[in-house]
Enzyme design. Structure first.
Site, PDB file in Angstrom:
ATOM      1  N   LYS A 173       0.835  -1.204   0.000  1.00  0.00           N
ATOM      2  CA  LYS A 173       0.000   0.000   0.000  1.00  0.00           C
ATOM      3  C   LYS A 173       0.867   1.249   0.000  1.00  0.00           C
ATOM      4  O   LYS A 173       1.824   1.356   0.764  1.00  0.00           O
ATOM      5  CB  LYS A 173      -0.919  -0.024   1.222  1.00  0.00           C
ATOM      6  CG  LYS A 173      -1.931  -1.170   1.186  1.00  0.00           C
ATOM      7  CD  LYS A 173      -2.735  -1.283   2.449  1.00  0.00           C
ATOM      8  CE  LYS A 173      -1.900  -1.787   3.604  1.00  0.00           C
ATOM      9  NZ  LYS A 173      -2.729  -2.089   4.806  1.00  0.00           N
ATOM     10  N   THR A 204      -8.994   8.221   9.438  1.00  0.00           N
ATOM     11  CA  THR A 204      -8.442   7.090   8.701  1.00  0.00           C
ATOM     12  C   THR A 204      -8.124   5.887   9.585  1.00  0.00           C
ATOM     13  O   THR A 204      -7.534   4.915   9.114  1.00  0.00           O
ATOM     14  CB  THR A 204      -7.149   7.510   7.973  1.00  0.00           C
ATOM     15  OG1 THR A 204      -6.221   8.019   8.933  1.00  0.00           O
ATOM     16  CG2 THR A 204      -7.452   8.571   6.923  1.00  0.00           C
ATOM     17  N   GLY A 206      -8.215   2.505  10.937  1.00  0.00           N
ATOM     18  CA  GLY A 206      -8.819   1.257  10.504  1.00  0.00           C
ATOM     19  C   GLY A 206      -8.950   1.064   9.009  1.00  0.00           C
ATOM     20  O   GLY A 206      -9.550   0.087   8.564  1.00  0.00           O
ATOM     21  N   THR A 207      -8.378   1.956   8.219  1.00  0.00           N
ATOM     22  CA  THR A 207      -8.515   1.793   6.772  1.00  0.00           C
ATOM     23  C   THR A 207      -7.810   0.531   6.271  1.00  0.00           C
ATOM     24  O   THR A 207      -8.275  -0.110   5.329  1.00  0.00           O
ATOM     25  CB  THR A 207      -7.972   3.016   6.018  1.00  0.00           C
ATOM     26  OG1 THR A 207      -6.665   3.332   6.512  1.00  0.00           O
ATOM     27  CG2 THR A 207      -8.880   4.220   6.212  1.00  0.00           C
ATOM     28  N   GLY A 208      -6.692   0.160   6.904  1.00  0.00           N
ATOM     29  CA  GLY A 208      -6.011  -1.066   6.504  1.00  0.00           C
ATOM     30  C   GLY A 208      -6.851  -2.294   6.783  1.00  0.00           C
ATOM     31  O   GLY A 208      -6.918  -3.224   5.963  1.00  0.00           O
ATOM     32  N   CYS A 209      -7.509  -2.324   7.950  1.00  0.00           N
ATOM     33  CA  CYS A 209      -8.410  -3.426   8.281  1.00  0.00           C
ATOM     34  C   CYS A 209      -9.540  -3.517   7.264  1.00  0.00           C
ATOM     35  O   CYS A 209      -9.913  -4.602   6.818  1.00  0.00           O
ATOM     36  CB  CYS A 209      -8.997  -3.229   9.678  1.00  0.00           C
ATOM     37  SG  CYS A 209      -7.799  -3.140  11.017  1.00  0.00           S
TER      38      CYS A 209
END
Length: 269
Positions: A173, A204, A206-209
């Site tokens: 990412k 933002t 928790g965007t990876g989760c």
């Protein structure tokens, strides 16, 4: 209905972790299940305390899911210790789990470390080889490779290195001041950029989760990996673009907005 299992820690604020994963999978049209690795007292501004599950109890959670409702995909998030990683690996191998997405959560958005140093090596040697795709951000990829990543060429080199060493596809990412949310997928000798526009939303957490859970949900629905990634990026962009702000008293709070109503119907299709 297709099914997906999240193996991860909790977030009482609902923005990341298991809570975010379940919302995301549901809104992307699959039946969502969970096995909890740790109870995490966290919110959008920090982590206060972590209580880990025992490996035996984590294994029991995974067993009851696979024995009753075998998942079509598995997303693995926060796993803080070697024993838990080894137990997950053992049970997923036993059940011949498919469509495994590994989100190597090492440090929270607020900067709190979420995995022990020794567990990083176990994560690399045990879970990465099982993954259909691993989704590190730039700091995590630097830990995996020992590289300093400062350019898109560095992103491509790091993704290739991880893929070649651990025999898995890698979605590295972007962001972190290198590009406008462009992500690079490398697997089976082929690299592909997925372009996005940075959205000026401070929320933002928790965007990876959310991204990794959406990828798992779309893999469960039999989309191929590139299509699953594109659908997931579109979903996340729609959620962030809704600009919902839940903050109260402390300025804008960071949340991922898995229930962005105007985007939910399309993403769940």
């Amino acid at each position: 209905m297709k099914t997906a299992l999240s193996i991860a820690g909790t977030d009482p604020s609902g923005g990341a972790g298991i809570q975010a994963d379940l919302k995301t999978m549901t809104m992307n049209g699959v039946f969502a299940m969970s096995a909890i690795t740790a109870l995490v007292a966290q919110n959008t501004v920090g982590v206060k305390e972590i209580v880990e599950m025992t490996p035996a109890f984590l294994g029991a959670q995974i067993d009851v899911v696979f024995e009753d409702i075998p998942p079509d995909a598995v997303k693995i998030g926060m796993v803080a210790s070697c024993g838990l990683i080894e137990k997950i690996t053992e049970r997923l191998k036993f059940y011949q789990a498919k469509n495994i997405v590994v989100d190597p959560v090492m440090v929270s958005t607020s900067g709190d470390r979420l995995i022990s140093e020794e567990a990083v090596d176990t994560l690399k040697s045990c879970l990465l080889p099982l993954a259909a795709v691993v989704t590190p951000n730039i700091p995590e990829a630097e830990i995996f490779t020992g590289m300093t990543i400062r350019s898109e060429a560095d992103i491509e080199a790091a993704a290739k290195q991880i893929s070649d060493v651990y025999s898995c596809a890698v979605l590295l990412k972007g962001g972190h001041n290198i590009n406008d949310a462009n992500d690079f997928l490398y697997g089976d000798g082929v690299g592909t950029w997925f372009y996005g526009t940075r959205i000026g939303n401070p929320n933002t957490h928790g965007t990876g989760c959310t991204l990794s859970s959406a990828i798992a949900a779309n893999l469960a629905k039999s989309f191929d990996l590139p299509t699953s990634i594109q659908r997931s990026k579109d979903y996340l962009s729609g959620a962030l673009g809704a600009m919902l702000d839940l903050g109260k008293g402390r300025g804008p709070m960071q949340h991922n907005f898995n229930l962005a109503g105007k985007f939910a119907k399309e993403a769940g299709g």
